[in-house]
Scaffold this motif. Structure first.
Motif, mmCIF file in Angstrom:
data_model
loop_
_atom_site.group_PDB
_atom_site.id
_atom_site.type_symbol
_atom_site.label_atom_id
_atom_site.label_comp_id
_atom_site.label_asym_id
_atom_site.label_seq_id
_atom_site.Cartn_x
_atom_site.Cartn_y
_atom_site.Cartn_z
ATOM 1 N N ALA A 47 11.328 4.416 -5.285
ATOM 2 C CA ALA A 47 9.976 3.962 -4.963
ATOM 3 C C ALA A 47 9.911 3.599 -3.483
ATOM 4 O O ALA A 47 10.804 2.928 -2.954
ATOM 5 N N GLU A 56 11.850 0.424 0.409
ATOM 6 C CA GLU A 56 12.390 1.468 -0.464
ATOM 7 C C GLU A 56 13.277 0.811 -1.510
ATOM 8 O O GLU A 56 14.164 0.019 -1.174
ATOM 9 N N THR A 64 8.323 -0.747 5.865
ATOM 10 C CA THR A 64 8.434 0.127 4.699
ATOM 11 C C THR A 64 9.512 -0.410 3.776
ATOM 12 O O THR A 64 10.590 -0.809 4.227
ATOM 13 N N THR A 101 0.840 -1.200 0.000
ATOM 14 C CA THR A 101 0.000 0.000 0.000
ATOM 15 C C THR A 101 0.875 1.249 0.000
ATOM 16 O O THR A 101 2.074 1.196 0.261
ATOM 17 N N HIS A 102 0.217 2.386 -0.286
ATOM 18 C CA HIS A 102 0.851 3.709 -0.227
ATOM 19 C C HIS A 102 2.136 3.770 -1.055
ATOM 20 O O HIS A 102 3.141 4.338 -0.623
ATOM 21 N N GLU A 103 2.082 3.204 -2.235
ATOM 22 C CA GLU A 103 3.265 3.238 -3.105
ATOM 23 C C GLU A 103 3.426 4.633 -3.708
ATOM 24 O O GLU A 103 2.482 5.208 -4.239
ATOM 25 N N THR A 104 4.620 5.181 -3.608
ATOM 26 C CA THR A 104 4.923 6.491 -4.185
ATOM 27 C C THR A 104 6.213 6.395 -4.981
ATOM 28 O O THR A 104 7.095 5.589 -4.676
ATOM 29 N N ARG A 105 6.316 7.248 -6.003
ATOM 30 C CA ARG A 105 7.518 7.303 -6.828
ATOM 31 C C ARG A 105 8.059 8.720 -6.817
ATOM 32 O O ARG A 105 7.325 9.676 -7.033
ATOM 33 N N ASP A 106 9.341 8.844 -6.552
ATOM 34 C CA ASP A 106 10.027 10.128 -6.611
ATOM 35 C C ASP A 106 11.226 9.944 -7.528
ATOM 36 O O ASP A 106 12.301 9.542 -7.099
ATOM 37 N N MET A 126 7.086 2.224 -0.397
ATOM 38 C CA MET A 126 5.763 1.635 -0.187
ATOM 39 C C MET A 126 5.713 0.959 1.175
ATOM 40 O O MET A 126 6.753 0.593 1.743
#
Length: 262
Positions: free
Chosen positions: A42, A56, A54, A33-38, A44
């Motif tokens: 990545a 990374e 978490t 869940t809460h996967e983000t990409r910067d 999540m």
């Protein structure tokens, strides 16, 4: 607590690595869940059989770095509290927790357990040890999935490199064949040019002697034009056209020589 893994030599296919790793973990029952990409990083949240933390994933040089940070689990607190209750009594535990305003609940429980009896201390330690084993199990699962994906991608990369090497070898072979053909054509061009020069000398001598050489001169000029066209085709690596033009030039030279022999 954190675990770090490096997938070797797959940074160039980072997106593929990320997609495959997430898919593999999902198939193993991991909730993501809460996967983000910067950019190429990545982050999540993950949960697997009660363990959570978490994840990374980011490139690191030629490799991909996978960092798993373990979150504190509810069962650590739960079993620790139950062990402490058994050894020290409900009143001392709740009093120790509720009297503190700040800090994590785990820290408050830890302080409250300071004076717990042996049974309570053992219960808290047992809860921590069991949770740590669960986290290690997921870390092992993560490492296994990362290794599998790494292996798959390395096989794909190796196959791609092998295919590229085959293409490079074919290209080298074609260049070698083209260079060889060009050398042959240029050698033939030199022969044709030599025949043209020899014919020009003969025509000039006949003119000096007062002979009519108009027919020979016409064929000689045509041979020169064909030679120039063959040379231009050779420069463009159009060796078929060059050979055709040279063949025609030789025909003109032979015709001119035949006239001179009459």
């Amino acid at each position: 607590m954190s675990f770090i893994f490096y997938a070797q030599g797959v940074a160039g296919v980072y997106d593929d690595f990320l997609e495959r790793l997430i898919s593999r973990l999902s198939l193993e029952g991991t909730e993501i869940t809460h996967e983000t990409r910067d950019g190429e990083r990545a982050v999540m949240d993950v949960r697997h059989t009660g363990e959570q933390g978490t994840l990374e994933i980011a490139p690191s040089g030629k490799n991909v770095k996978v960092t798993y940070i373990v979150g504190r689990e509810r069962k650590e607190v739960g079993k620790g509290v139950m062990g402490a209750i058994a050894g020290a009594g409900v009143g001392s535990i709740l009093g120790g927790i509720l009297r503190r305003d700040g800090g994590e609940i785990g820290d408050r429980i830890g302080d409250a357990l300071g004076g717990a009896a042996a049974g309570g201390a053992y219960g808290a330690y047992d809860g921590w040890e069991e949770s740590r084993e669960d986290r290690t199990a997921f870390a092992s699962l993560l490492a296994s999935c990362a290794r599998d994906v790494e292996g798959e991608l390395q096989e794909i990369l190796a196959a791609q490199e092998e295919a590229r090497e085959v293409l490079r070898e074919r290209s080298r072979q074609k260049r070698a064949e083209r260079d060889e053909e060009e050398e042959e054509v240029r050698s033939d061009l030199e022969d044709v040019f030599g025949d043209i020069l020899a014919l020009q000398e003969e025509v000039e001598l006949r003119e000096d002697e007062g002979q009519s050489v108009s027919k020979v001169q016409n064929r000689l000029e045509r041979a020169e034009r064909l030679y120039q066209e063959a040379e231009a085709a050779c420069e463009d690596s159009d060796f078929r056209t060059a050979r055709t033009k040279m063949k025609a030039a030789r025909s003109m030279i032979e015709a001119a020589q035949h006239i001179l022999e009459e």
